[in-house]
Design a protein around this motif. Structure first.
Motif, PDB file in Angstrom:
ATOM      1  N   GLY A 150     -39.021  36.524  68.872  1.00  0.00           N
ATOM      2  CA  GLY A 150     -39.430  37.739  69.570  1.00  0.00           C
ATOM      3  C   GLY A 150     -40.072  37.412  70.902  1.00  0.00           C
ATOM      4  O   GLY A 150     -39.711  36.427  71.561  1.00  0.00           O
ATOM      5  N   HIS A 151     -41.072  38.210  71.244  1.00  0.00           N
ATOM      6  CA  HIS A 151     -41.726  38.071  72.542  1.00  0.00           C
ATOM      7  C   HIS A 151     -43.229  37.835  72.411  1.00  0.00           C
ATOM      8  O   HIS A 151     -43.961  37.972  73.390  1.00  0.00           O
ATOM      9  N   ARG A 199     -29.141  41.106  66.355  1.00  0.00           N
ATOM     10  CA  ARG A 199     -29.223  40.954  67.810  1.00  0.00           C
ATOM     11  C   ARG A 199     -27.960  41.548  68.432  1.00  0.00           C
ATOM     12  O   ARG A 199     -27.114  40.818  68.961  1.00  0.00           O
ATOM     13  N   GLY A 268     -35.605  35.785  74.024  1.00  0.00           N
ATOM     14  CA  GLY A 268     -36.914  35.688  73.379  1.00  0.00           C
ATOM     15  C   GLY A 268     -37.196  34.246  73.018  1.00  0.00           C
ATOM     16  O   GLY A 268     -36.580  33.319  73.556  1.00  0.00           O
TER      17      GLY A 268
END
Length: 298
Positions: A150-151, A199, A268
């Protein structure tokens, strides 16, 4: 100072058991009390709250709207108390079980081959590895740490970046030897593109990054995990887009090839996410220190 406005813990336990079983009889058996005692405790809770928690009709009971609301709170609170109790008991003298929520392919390809060194250094710690890639909930999943893509924006957690992601296109060498070898971006239109279902914008990100035309694409199977995509690509089901570190062995042994030298940055990265509530537990601190050292070495 005002004391806490709390009913009897025994009454709460009884109410939760009755609601879970939808039966005073079965709740009483679980709690090792008589049915009349269980009924009295629930009545005392209703008197304390001054609201009915159950409707009683003949031999049937049913939670009221207030009862359903209160049951959710009581159940979650008792689950949290139980988990904390088990935590303290199992953590005595720094021992216990470390529960890791692990992305399936990342865990299989990167983490598991390295875990022997952690286990050797800390034999007193048992490991519980859980496949986990959905919404992160430490309490519900009963995990101490998780590895996520993720981020880095997870709440109520300590977040450590592990690695960025480098994406490349791979396929079976059979496709390269077929009637339409992949020699340019445009030649991808002759082949099915395998998609990662979690994704969905992966290929769009790749085409945009390399400046290629996205017209007339043919879509292949949509698969949930990278290890499925790897196997699908090896089987010749299409062309895949994969993180480079996950297919190093396949590229080395020739079961997959890379038609293009270009590698792009993924959207990410991978993170170690540690429950803030458990971050000071010895086993958690040891694992966090160990994995960050592994990343530094690699």
């Amino acid at each position: 100072m005002r004391g806490r406005l709390l009913p009897s813990l025994n009454a709460l336990r009884t109410f939760e058991a009755v609601a879970r079983h939808n039966s005073f009889t079965r709740a009483a058996e679980e709690l090792n009390v008589t049915q009349s005692a269980a009924s009295r405790l629930v009545r005392s809770l209703e008197d304390y709250l001054q609201v009915p928690l159950f409707t009683r009709q003949s031999r049937r009971i049913e939670l009221t709207d207030e009862g359903r609301f209160y049951n959710a709170l009581v159940r979650d609170s008792l689950d949290l108390i139980e988990a904390g109790t088990v935590e303290l008991i199992s953590s005595k003298d720094g021992k216990g079980t470390l529960s890791i929520g692990m992305l399936p392919t990342f865990g299989t390809r990167w983490l598991l081959p390295r875990l022997a060194s952690f286990q050797e250094a800390h034999p007193e710690i048992s490991l519980n590895i859980i496949s986990s890639d959905g919404e992160l909930d430490f309490t519900k999943e009963r995990i101490d740490v998780a590895i996520r893509f993720g981020h880095g924006n997870w709440q109520d957690a300590i977040v450590d970046p592990l690695m960025a992601e480098e994406i490349l296109v791979v396929c079976s060498p059979v496709l390269m030897d077929g009637p339409h070898p992949i020699t340019s971006y445009e030649s991808l239109r002759h082949h099915r593109l395998i998609r990662h279902s979690t994704r969905p914008n992966g290929w769009e990100h790749w085409f945009r990054s390399v400046g290629a035309n996205r017209d007339h694409l043919r879509w292949g199977p949509s698969l949930e995990h990278f290890f499925m995509i790897i196997q699908a690509a090896i089987a010749g089901l299409g062309v895949a887009l994969l993180p480079s570190f996950l297919v190093e062995d396949e590229i080395r042994n020739g079961t997959l090839v890379t038609p293009f030298p270009v590698r792009i940055a993924g959207p990410g990265g991978y993170y170690l996410v540690t429950s803030a509530a458990k971050s000071e537990l010895p086993r958690v601190k040891l694992f966090r220190r160990w994995i960050l050292d592994q990343i530094a070495r690699s």
